[in-house]
Write an enzyme that holds these catalytic residues in place. Structure first.
Site, PDB file in Angstrom:
ATOM      1  N   HIS C 120       0.854  -1.171   0.000  1.00 53.40           N
ATOM      2  CA  HIS C 120       0.000   0.000   0.000  1.00 53.40           C
ATOM      3  C   HIS C 120       0.904   1.240   0.000  1.00 53.40           C
ATOM      4  O   HIS C 120       2.029   1.206   0.502  1.00 53.40           O
ATOM      5  CB  HIS C 120      -0.876   0.027   1.259  1.00 53.40           C
ATOM      6  CG  HIS C 120      -1.979  -0.977   1.245  1.00 53.40           C
ATOM      7  ND1 HIS C 120      -3.274  -0.657   0.924  1.00 53.40           N
ATOM      8  CD2 HIS C 120      -1.970  -2.300   1.503  1.00 53.40           C
ATOM      9  CE1 HIS C 120      -4.026  -1.752   0.990  1.00 53.40           C
ATOM     10  NE2 HIS C 120      -3.258  -2.768   1.350  1.00 53.40           N
ATOM     11  N   ALA C 162      12.074 -19.576   9.667  1.00 52.52           N
ATOM     12  CA  ALA C 162      10.731 -19.244  10.136  1.00 52.52           C
ATOM     13  C   ALA C 162      10.690 -17.821  10.684  1.00 52.52           C
ATOM     14  O   ALA C 162      11.657 -17.345  11.283  1.00 52.52           O
ATOM     15  CB  ALA C 162      10.308 -20.225  11.220  1.00 52.52           C
ATOM     16  N   ARG C 168      15.054  -7.694   0.844  1.00 57.65           N
ATOM     17  CA  ARG C 168      15.899  -7.502  -0.336  1.00 57.65           C
ATOM     18  C   ARG C 168      16.271  -8.852  -0.950  1.00 57.65           C
ATOM     19  O   ARG C 168      15.998  -9.905  -0.366  1.00 57.65           O
ATOM     20  CB  ARG C 168      17.151  -6.701   0.018  1.00 57.65           C
ATOM     21  CG  ARG C 168      18.062  -7.367   1.023  1.00 57.65           C
ATOM     22  CD  ARG C 168      19.277  -6.463   1.300  1.00 57.65           C
ATOM     23  NE  ARG C 168      20.302  -7.175   2.040  1.00 57.65           N
ATOM     24  CZ  ARG C 168      21.195  -8.018   1.511  1.00 57.65           C
ATOM     25  NH1 ARG C 168      21.173  -8.266   0.216  1.00 57.65           N
ATOM     26  NH2 ARG C 168      22.093  -8.630   2.251  1.00 57.65           N
ATOM     27  N   ARG C 186      24.066 -18.524   6.929  1.00 50.88           N
ATOM     28  CA  ARG C 186      24.982 -19.614   6.559  1.00 50.88           C
ATOM     29  C   ARG C 186      24.985 -19.797   5.051  1.00 50.88           C
ATOM     30  O   ARG C 186      23.938 -19.785   4.415  1.00 50.88           O
ATOM     31  CB  ARG C 186      24.555 -20.915   7.236  1.00 50.88           C
ATOM     32  CG  ARG C 186      25.552 -22.046   6.991  1.00 50.88           C
ATOM     33  CD  ARG C 186      25.262 -23.290   7.812  1.00 50.88           C
ATOM     34  NE  ARG C 186      26.141 -24.350   7.392  1.00 50.88           N
ATOM     35  CZ  ARG C 186      27.389 -24.516   7.850  1.00 50.88           C
ATOM     36  NH1 ARG C 186      27.865 -23.691   8.745  1.00 50.88           N
ATOM     37  NH2 ARG C 186      28.153 -25.504   7.397  1.00 50.88           N
TER      38      ARG C 186
END
Lengths: 203, 203, 203
Positions: C120, C162, C168, C186
């Site tokens: 939005h 999670a 990005r 990692r």
């Protein structure tokens, strides 16, 4: 939908639906842009009669709420009927049994958002701590998977980034907040939409 | 519900419902506070017979689970029937095909919480890494939108703040943890409820 | 299911189901491992005919989508029919009205995940900023309660932990990213599964 079918709906279906809907819902919520400018509201009404009134999910709530959300208290929720869309996605929890939630006009709530007015007591989780009102200003946007905690006040035009946990108030509004816990990442005071897009592309 | 209707339910409806429910559910789960002190459990039973046994969501689970949650393995889940409420909100994922989930008595799980005992193998996501048990102590509270990762053990009276990701164990309990990844933000050892409220208001 | 019942299903039930399914779904999506190697796909078809075609949730989508998820645009979504499982859990939001979402083959999406191609406008939330494509490589895994933001590209074999918010791109892939916002925790370049398990146990 063709113009002819739309006219048919307006003349024959809507009046009947409107009469039936008033048995189950408060007429104050059966108005506004979703009932006059589109059919959306009427679809929510039909779905809600099935899930709320027949299956019993959010049965006590006098406006259409999709079965994939939970509204604990209708009396403790303030919003404008033009914003009924906020109850039609999924995963939202309006936890307001002990305190009020106020939603400013034109505020958008994404899926999986929690507005929590009362925490469990960490020393005895069978009981709750006293509830504290949540107040969201006009023209805000609460991003997906965010949670707003008890007592939070967000001023008008606050954007809450996806996945944020808002632990304190940002009453002045006009800002983008994000993170766990949420902090101001940009003030909107003098920004234009183009500048915001630019910034988002840079980040 | 009036006293008369409540008595009617107890004498006529409950015995029939109880007989039917035993066809579909394990009687061990049809007892406890939700069946004796309230009607809640019986409502979950009726809803579950529709969504589990007819529509097939969580069909294999021998206790009522709301269709908006997923329980992978009934055999790998330990909990007390007094805590059946933890399966009746929405968005919770009990991912326990490869290892056990143990829920201590009186623990509350908010909506949209994941308890994940086995990660996908990052080198080959078509297979899972070996499962690791998740153990939650008694009197814990897992806040909305949190995720508990494989192998985590939380001691009794642990509060997990909303939106947390718990990546390691906090076996001593008596603390509030929060954040991504979750860290201790307060020990409860010597705290009173009033002090906790104060701290929450200061933050 | 016994071999006899399986054969019965293959000879009598599947051909009829297949004919009926083709009325409601695009045959391109009624193939692959869930229809040939298992019955899973056919169960999704039966459930979807109820929730999509009768109740109207994701009605416009020409493949089975569980009612607890939202797909805004079928035309703007690219995926392989072998990955139909990604639409069958709950809480996932494919917000792609204004731009495309591309899912690489063999990518797994956990419950409550958002793929958001258009924010939005914070200055006027009634309108959206221009959409930006989301591209997920092959063999990725997006963890529960994560959100992927507009314009993000993830290279092949990216694991998203999670509760992450991916703001990005990580186009090179072969890494585990996590956090709010997500960062590389990692690289998988030279790792073996055993090493990854070890590291996870240490953390």
């Amino acid at each position: 939908m063709s113009d002819a079918r739309r006219r048919l709906f307006r003349i024959f279906v809507r009046p009947v639906l409107s009469l039936v809907a008033r048995i189950f819902y408060d007429p104050r919520f059966l108005q506004g842009r979703f009932f006059e400018q589109s059919l959306g509201g009427w679809i929510w009404v039909v779905r809600g009669m099935w899930s709320q009134k027949l299956l019993g999910m959010n049965r006590h709530v006098p406006w259409p709420v999709d079965s994939r959300n939970i509204v604990l208290s209708a009396a403790n929720l303030e919003f404008h009927p033009d914003d009924l869309n906020n109850f039609q996605t999924f995963g939202c929890y309006f936890q307001n049994r002990d305190a009020r939630i106020r939603l400013g006009r034109g505020t958008y709530i994404a899926p999986n958002v929690g507005l929590i007015t009362a925490n469990h007591d960490p020393l005895d989780p069978t009981r709750h701590l006293p509830g504290q009102d949540i107040t969201i200003g006009a023209g805000c946007w609460i991003g997906m998977n965010s949670v707003i905690l008890p007592g939070v006040e967000l001023g008008p035009r606050t954007t809450v980034g996806a996945g944020s946990v808002v632990t304190r108030s940002f009453p002045s509004g006009n800002c983008i907040i994000a993170g766990v816990p949420a902090r101001v990442i940009r003030n909107l005071e003098s920004a234009t939409s183009e500048q915001i897009i630019e910034v988002e592309e840079l980040e």
